[in-house]
Design a protein around this motif. Structure first.
Motif, PDB file in Angstrom:
ATOM      1  N   SER A   1       0.829  -1.209   0.000  1.00 33.32           N
ATOM      2  CA  SER A   1       0.000   0.000   0.000  1.00 33.32           C
ATOM      3  C   SER A   1       0.866   1.261   0.000  1.00 33.32           C
ATOM      4  O   SER A   1       0.353   2.368  -0.100  1.00 33.32           O
ATOM      5  N   ASN A   2       2.168   1.093   0.078  1.00 31.04           N
ATOM      6  CA  ASN A   2       3.102   2.207   0.125  1.00 31.04           C
ATOM      7  C   ASN A   2       3.596   2.521  -1.292  1.00 31.04           C
ATOM      8  O   ASN A   2       4.274   1.696  -1.912  1.00 31.04           O
ATOM      9  N   PRO A   3       3.269   3.709  -1.822  1.00 22.67           N
ATOM     10  CA  PRO A   3       3.651   4.023  -3.206  1.00 22.67           C
ATOM     11  C   PRO A   3       5.161   4.060  -3.441  1.00 22.67           C
ATOM     12  O   PRO A   3       5.619   3.751  -4.537  1.00 22.67           O
TER      13      PRO A   3
ATOM     14  N   ALA B   1       6.909   3.448 -12.376  1.00 27.92           N
ATOM     15  CA  ALA B   1       7.686   3.889 -11.210  1.00 27.92           C
ATOM     16  C   ALA B   1       7.829   5.402 -11.219  1.00 27.92           C
ATOM     17  O   ALA B   1       7.661   6.063 -10.181  1.00 27.92           O
ATOM     18  N   ASP B   2       8.097   5.964 -12.393  1.00 28.22           N
ATOM     19  CA  ASP B   2       8.252   7.412 -12.507  1.00 28.22           C
ATOM     20  C   ASP B   2       6.977   8.148 -12.104  1.00 28.22           C
ATOM     21  O   ASP B   2       7.041   9.199 -11.456  1.00 28.22           O
ATOM     22  N   GLU B   3       5.830   7.604 -12.458  1.00 25.82           N
ATOM     23  CA  GLU B   3       4.556   8.214 -12.058  1.00 25.82           C
ATOM     24  C   GLU B   3       4.425   8.256 -10.537  1.00 25.82           C
ATOM     25  O   GLU B   3       3.985   9.255  -9.969  1.00 25.82           O
ATOM     26  N   HIS B   4       4.808   7.161  -9.884  1.00 21.68           N
ATOM     27  CA  HIS B   4       4.762   7.137  -8.414  1.00 21.68           C
ATOM     28  C   HIS B   4       5.720   8.179  -7.837  1.00 21.68           C
ATOM     29  O   HIS B   4       5.349   8.932  -6.935  1.00 21.68           O
ATOM     30  N   TYR B   5       6.942   8.224  -8.357  1.00 26.06           N
ATOM     31  CA  TYR B   5       7.912   9.195  -7.849  1.00 26.06           C
ATOM     32  C   TYR B   5       7.427  10.624  -8.068  1.00 26.06           C
ATOM     33  O   TYR B   5       7.606  11.480  -7.200  1.00 26.06           O
ATOM     34  N   ALA B   6       6.792  10.871  -9.221  1.00 30.69           N
ATOM     35  CA  ALA B   6       6.278  12.220  -9.510  1.00 30.69           C
ATOM     36  C   ALA B   6       5.206  12.608  -8.494  1.00 30.69           C
ATOM     37  O   ALA B   6       5.224  13.729  -7.964  1.00 30.69           O
ATOM     38  N   ARG B   7       4.282  11.692  -8.229  1.00 32.49           N
ATOM     39  CA  ARG B   7       3.223  11.995  -7.247  1.00 32.49           C
ATOM     40  C   ARG B   7       3.787  12.228  -5.855  1.00 32.49           C
ATOM     41  O   ARG B   7       3.251  13.004  -5.077  1.00 32.49           O
TER      42      ARG B   7
ATOM     43  N   ASN C   1      14.021   8.198 -15.646  1.00 32.08           N
ATOM     44  CA  ASN C   1      14.009   8.773 -16.994  1.00 32.08           C
ATOM     45  C   ASN C   1      15.292   8.472 -17.760  1.00 32.08           C
ATOM     46  O   ASN C   1      15.259   8.275 -18.973  1.00 32.08           O
ATOM     47  N   THR C   2      16.414   8.413 -17.065  1.00 33.53           N
ATOM     48  CA  THR C   2      17.661   8.006 -17.713  1.00 33.53           C
ATOM     49  C   THR C   2      17.545   6.559 -18.198  1.00 33.53           C
ATOM     50  O   THR C   2      17.923   6.232 -19.330  1.00 33.53           O
ATOM     51  N   ALA C   3      16.998   5.699 -17.367  1.00 33.87           N
ATOM     52  CA  ALA C   3      16.825   4.288 -17.738  1.00 33.87           C
ATOM     53  C   ALA C   3      15.834   4.153 -18.892  1.00 33.87           C
ATOM     54  O   ALA C   3      16.035   3.332 -19.798  1.00 33.87           O
ATOM     55  N   ILE C   4      14.760   4.948 -18.888  1.00 35.39           N
ATOM     56  CA  ILE C   4      13.794   4.925 -19.991  1.00 35.39           C
ATOM     57  C   ILE C   4      14.498   5.326 -21.282  1.00 35.39           C
ATOM     58  O   ILE C   4      14.342   4.670 -22.325  1.00 35.39           O
ATOM     59  N   SER C   5      15.285   6.382 -21.233  1.00 34.61           N
ATOM     60  CA  SER C   5      16.002   6.862 -22.412  1.00 34.61           C
ATOM     61  C   SER C   5      16.927   5.773 -22.960  1.00 34.61           C
ATOM     62  O   SER C   5      16.953   5.513 -24.166  1.00 34.61           O
ATOM     63  N   ARG C   6      17.664   5.120 -22.087  1.00 41.36           N
ATOM     64  CA  ARG C   6      18.579   4.049 -22.516  1.00 41.36           C
ATOM     65  C   ARG C   6      17.823   2.870 -23.122  1.00 41.36           C
ATOM     66  O   ARG C   6      18.253   2.288 -24.115  1.00 41.36           O
TER      67      ARG C   6
END
Length: 132
Positions: A55-57, A87-93, A104-109
Motif C-alpha cells: 500500500s506504500n507508493p 515507477a516514474d509516475e509514483h515518484y512524480a506523485r 528517466n535516464t533508464a527509460i532513455s537508454r
C-alpha cells in the motif's frame, strides 16, 4: 561487496525479525536486487510479489524499478519501459525528483536499445529540465 550469499542471508534474517510490513517489503526489493545480481532472475521476480502489492507508493515504485532492471537483463525492453514509466509516475506523485532522474535516464537508454532515438530524446529533454 560482491558477496551476494552473505547479503541475502542478512536481508532474509532482517525480514524474519522486522515487525513493520512496509520495512519488510522494502527489504524484499533489496533481496530481489541481490538475486538479480546473482543471476537468479525468476527468484528475484517472485521476491517482488509482496512489494508490488504494498500500500506504500514508494515501495511499489522501488519494486517496479527493480522489476524493470530484471526485464532489461532478460532483454525485455518494452516491459522494462512500462515498469520504469509506472515507477516514474509514483515518484512524480511523491515529489521525489532524484529518483525520477534515474527512471528517466533508464527509460532513455531502453528506448535507445529499441532504436527509438526520438523517444530517447524526449526523455533526455525531461532530464535537462531538472538539471537547470
Amino acid at each position: 561487496l560482491g558477496d551476494h550469499a552473505r547479503a541475502l542471508d542478512y536481508l532474509r534474517r532482517s525480514t524474519r525479525i522486522d515487525a513493520d510490513r512496509q520495512s519488510v517489503a522494502r527489504t524484499r526489493v533489496l533481496i530481489a536486487s541481490q538475486l538479480r545480481a546473482s543471476g537468479e532472475l525468476d527468484a528475484a521476480i517472485t521476491e517482488l510479489a509482496e512489494p508490488l502489492a504494498s500500500s506504500n507508493p514508494l515501495v511499489i515504485a522501488n519494486a517496479l524499478e527493480e522489476r524493470a532492471q530484471i526485464r532489461q537483463t532478460r532483454r525485455d525492453m518494452r516491459g522494462a519501459i512500462e515498469d520504469l514509466r509506472a515507477a516514474d509516475e509514483h515518484y512524480a506523485r511523491l515529489g521525489i525528483e532524484y529518483n525520477r532522474i534515474d527512471t528517466n535516464t533508464a527509460i532513455s537508454r531502453a528506448l535507445l536499445a529499441l532504436g527509438d532515438a526520438r523517444g530517447a530524446g524526449a526523455a533526455e529533454q525531461a532530464l535537462a529540465s531538472w538539471r537547470t
